[in-house]
Scaffold this active site. Structure first.
Site, PDB file in Angstrom:
ATOM      1  N   ASP A   1      10.014   8.298 -12.585  1.00 40.53           N
ATOM      2  CA  ASP A   1      10.002   7.820 -11.201  1.00 40.53           C
ATOM      3  C   ASP A   1      10.767   6.497 -11.100  1.00 40.53           C
ATOM      4  O   ASP A   1      10.253   5.503 -10.588  1.00 40.53           O
ATOM      5  CB  ASP A   1       8.562   7.638 -10.717  1.00 40.53           C
ATOM      6  CG  ASP A   1       8.460   7.615  -9.188  1.00 40.53           C
ATOM      7  OD1 ASP A   1       9.445   8.030  -8.532  1.00 40.53           O
ATOM      8  OD2 ASP A   1       7.415   7.186  -8.663  1.00 40.53           O
TER       9      ASP A   1
ATOM     10  N   LYS B   1      -3.854  -3.276  -8.947  1.00 45.98           N
ATOM     11  CA  LYS B   1      -3.533  -1.992  -8.327  1.00 45.98           C
ATOM     12  C   LYS B   1      -4.819  -1.184  -8.197  1.00 45.98           C
ATOM     13  O   LYS B   1      -5.430  -0.797  -9.184  1.00 45.98           O
ATOM     14  CB  LYS B   1      -2.506  -1.254  -9.191  1.00 45.98           C
ATOM     15  CG  LYS B   1      -2.062   0.086  -8.648  1.00 45.98           C
ATOM     16  CD  LYS B   1      -1.023   0.689  -9.586  1.00 45.98           C
ATOM     17  CE  LYS B   1      -0.548   2.039  -9.112  1.00 45.98           C
ATOM     18  NZ  LYS B   1       0.439   2.622 -10.046  1.00 45.98           N
TER      19      LYS B   1
ATOM     20  N   SER C   1       0.850  -1.185   0.000  1.00 43.88           N
ATOM     21  CA  SER C   1       0.000   0.000   0.000  1.00 43.88           C
ATOM     22  C   SER C   1       0.881   1.230   0.000  1.00 43.88           C
ATOM     23  O   SER C   1       2.040   1.196   0.404  1.00 43.88           O
ATOM     24  CB  SER C   1      -0.933   0.005   1.218  1.00 43.88           C
ATOM     25  OG  SER C   1      -0.186  -0.013   2.415  1.00 43.88           O
ATOM     26  N   GLY C   2       0.323   2.337  -0.480  1.00 46.54           N
ATOM     27  CA  GLY C   2       1.074   3.576  -0.555  1.00 46.54           C
ATOM     28  C   GLY C   2       0.140   4.744  -0.776  1.00 46.54           C
ATOM     29  O   GLY C   2      -1.086   4.626  -0.621  1.00 46.54           O
TER      30      GLY C   2
ATOM     31  N   PHE D   1      -0.796   6.024  -3.462  1.00 47.93           N
ATOM     32  CA  PHE D   1      -1.679   5.859  -4.610  1.00 47.93           C
ATOM     33  C   PHE D   1      -2.859   4.943  -4.299  1.00 47.93           C
ATOM     34  O   PHE D   1      -3.854   4.933  -5.000  1.00 47.93           O
ATOM     35  CB  PHE D   1      -0.903   5.262  -5.783  1.00 47.93           C
ATOM     36  CG  PHE D   1      -0.288   3.922  -5.472  1.00 47.93           C
ATOM     37  CD1 PHE D   1      -1.027   2.763  -5.582  1.00 47.93           C
ATOM     38  CD2 PHE D   1       1.031   3.849  -5.051  1.00 47.93           C
ATOM     39  CE1 PHE D   1      -0.472   1.541  -5.280  1.00 47.93           C
ATOM     40  CE2 PHE D   1       1.588   2.619  -4.751  1.00 47.93           C
ATOM     41  CZ  PHE D   1       0.842   1.461  -4.862  1.00 47.93           C
TER      42      PHE D   1
END
Length: 678
Positions: free
Chosen positions: A492, A393, A372-373, A375
């Site tokens: 990124d 995702k 998890s993050g 986004f």
């Protein structure tokens, strides 16, 4: 009898019996040899007018339909289908001079390719000769053939309906000969030559119509001929491909013969309707009238009354189905997960149903949560029906990765094809929820593999494995920067966005911040995005991401060490002290190259960073890294004009894609005395 003489007794009946037994055994042996010869001969010549009673094996998704058609795949994504003659066939014979030569062989077959979406296409199929019937391949765009060029050994004739830039395909409708590699040795646009005017007539391989192919190898001439034509027309008098080759250098003594196909993101039906094969002779011609087809024409016309009744019933059925379809569309639109986006029509990315992903991830349960993050979250799932293991995702509407980044990721990844990029299976939208579906990687990301409690904790990566990962990331960035139709800047690049498959191959992913632009144009982005610690210093001044900023991220992605510490060790000529102390038996020269290259990639001035093409050349040993100054980051160049054409940001210079010739060398000056030459 007299004394001193030995008597000899004769038994005539017993002797005759022994002679008779010996004669019967010899005769039996003769019959056995004759029968064996007949069996061998039968194995080397066969004709299948349909496959209901054919002697073939089916592997993977392949199966034989009730009408006798051999189906290599159905119209689902990510499938592999193989079908072979069950016994290996001898393709080499000994010559009087005790050398081995490939035998003459001939085959013809009828096939058809019907894409699920005809305007997009599929992937195609191949006739193959393989040393084993157990192929190690992945469900992707590689026709079900192995893509490991180090270990593969095969001969194939491909009938390809997609243009793969990575494999140097000439177009999206071609026939090619592949020798132990998916990059064809020779290929031609699919066509046949008519006997009347010797004119080339195009053949649409993905039309769904049956196509007949002839493949003949003459061992005396060492010549391979390949011809195709629409089924029902005469064999072309002139082959489409005539390729000189000595197959004795390619084939093993015994090889399996058959067909291979696969579906990646593009799904299609791959059918074989009939097959004839022969060793040391011409294969028997196939009569199209005796082959099974999907839409066979009736032998007799229906009566007018019955025909009218049939038409009426068919019309009522179609109207009923149309009403049901409209109702389903209304319900789906109401639920908010079947709204067609403009970019989806343009890029043709597969769209999953939300219920399908909900079921695959067991309701997005915590046990299936992978990471998890900011986004959102990533879940492990298994698609029912295909058994495909995927990573889903799940992007929340309020996350920092909103609709703009979501669209960027889909449109960027959906068109990219490379072995070191994460493959996108499709997407889904449910009201304010956005979902992307990728391959699942049980080893996780590179940062977890090196530092956290990943699945390989306690198993230190060897030097060769680490070098392989670094080289794979470099290949991925080179593909994005130079080999795509449009240049892609990832923006990124970091270890958490590098996923590792079960064979420890690196896969660059997470294209949520990616941007594309033409090779001849400058990027217009003026706001800063990315991850702190991996942002190039010039971004704070210009806000413009280029391929050079990706190179900076790549240098920081080599987190075997810290950049500042390595720079200090390099200034003291002790750079190899930065190597992981738990790493045993590493290659000192390669380790020094990797660390020094990391410093170059992280140079504060973009004009001093190498391109990814140069990085790949250095890692593969095709270029040599010369000695560098003690502190390459601190010494200030005298004049940028002296070296700006060498390591300048070629992301913005179309001419920089041309590599210098071997007779010339690029160089630049650092500080006041050191001049480095590549």
């Amino acid at each position: 009898m007299e004394a001193g003489h030995h008597s000899i007794k004769i038994y005539p009946r017993k002797t005759n019996h022994l002679i008779l037994n010996s004669a019967m055994e010899a005769l039996g042996l003769l019959f056995h040899l004759l029968l064996l010869g007949l069996l061998v001969h039968a194995e080397l010549n066969f004709t299948y007018k349909g496959f209901l009673k054919a002697n073939v094996t089916t592997e993977g998704a392949s199966f034989i339909k009730s009408d006798g058609i051999l189906a290599l795949t159905n119209d689902s994504v990510r499938l592999i289908g193989h079908s072979f003659y069950p016994s290996p066939i001898r393709f080499k014979k000994s010559n009087p001079n005790r050398t081995e030569a490939a035998v003459t062989f001939s085959t013809n077959f009828v096939f058809s390719i019907s894409p699920k979406y005809p305007e997009i296409g599929g992937h195609g199929l191949a006739f193959v000769l393989m040393p084993t019937e157990k192929l190690k391949s992945l469900p992707n765009q590689y026709l079900g053939l192995p893509n490991d060029t180090d270990n593969a050994r095969f001969f194939a004739v491909e009938f390809d309906v997609v243009q793969n830039v990575e494999l140097q395909d000439i177009n999206d409708n071609h026939v090619g000969i592949d020798i132990s590699s998916l990059i064809s040795n020779i290929s031609e646009p699919a066509a046949y030559y008519s006997s009347n005017d010797n004119r080339s007539n195009s053949v649409a391989l993905k039309s769904g119509e049956p196509i007949q192919a002839w493949i003949d190898y003459d061992s005396n001439k060492m010549l391979m001929n390949v011809s195709i034509s629409p089924c029902g027309t005469l064999r072309p008098h002139r082959p489409l491909i005539s390729f000189p080759i000595d197959l004795s250098l390619v084939l093993d003594e015994y090889m399996y013969v058959g067909f291979s196909a696969s579906t990646g993101l593009l799904a299609a039906l791959h059918y074989v309707h009939g097959w004839s094969f022969s060793i040391e002779g011409r294969a028997q011609d196939l009569d199209p009238r005796k082959l099974p087809f999907l839409n066979s024409k009736p032998n007799k016309l229906m009566h007018s009354k019955g025909f009218a009744v049939g038409i009426t019933l068919a019309s009522i059925t179609l109207i009923f189905l149309a009403i049901i379809g409209v109702i389903q569309i209304i319900f789906r639109i109401r639920d908010g997960d079947e709204i067609m986006e403009d970019w989806e029509i343009e890029y043709r990315v597969h769209r999953f149903n939300y219920s399908e992903l909900f079921s695959a991830t067991r309701g997005f349960g915590e046990k299936n949560l992978v990471s998890s993050g900011g986004f959102g979250r990533v879940y492990r799932g298994v698609i029912r029906g295909t058994g495909l293991e995927v990573a889903v995702k799940r992007v929340y509407s309020g996350s920092r990765q909103g609709m703009r980044e979501f669209v960027a990721e889909i449109t960027s990844v959906g068109r990219l094809r490379h072995r070191n990029l994460v493959h996108l299976h499709g997407w889904c939208r449910k009201q304010n929820e956005l979902l992307l579906v990728y391959d699942y990687f049980p080893n996780g990301s590179l940062d977890k593999l090196l530092y956290e409690d990943g699945p390989l904790k306690g198993k230190n990566l060897t030097w060769d494995q680490r070098y392989k990962i670094l080289t794979g990331i470099a290949h991925a960035l080179l593909y994005l920067h130079e080999n795509c139709n449009q240049r892609v800047v990832h923006r990124d690049v970091k270890p958490s966005n590098v996923l590792i498959d079960e064979d420890l191959n690196a896969k660059l992913g997470d294209f949520g911040l990616a941007r594309t632009y033409e090779h001849n144009n400058d990027p217009q982005t003026t706001h800063i995005v990315g991850t702190l610690g991996y942002l190039a210093p010039e971004l704070t001044r210009t806000g413009k991401a280029t391929t050079s900023t990706d190179v900076y991220g790549y240098g920081g992605a080599d987190e075997l060490v810290l950049v500042d510490w390595v720079r200090e060790l390099h200034s003291r000529r002790e750079i190899t002290r930065a190597i992981d102390p738990t790493l045993k038996n590493y290659h000192s020269g390669e380790a020094q190259l990797v660390l020094t290259l990391g410093l170059l990639c992280c140079h504060p001035h973009p004009d001093y960073r190498p391109t990814m093409r140069r990085v790949v050349q250095l890692l593969l040993g095709d270029a040599t890294l010369p000695p560098l100054p003690h502190d390459i980051h601190m010494e200030v160049p005298i004049a940028i004009t002296e070296y700006s054409d060498t390591f300048g940001d070629d992301s913005d210079n179309p001419s920089s894609q041309k590599m210098p010739s071997s007779s010339s060398k690029n160089s630049w000056t650092i500080g006041h005395t050191t001049r480095v030459t590549f």
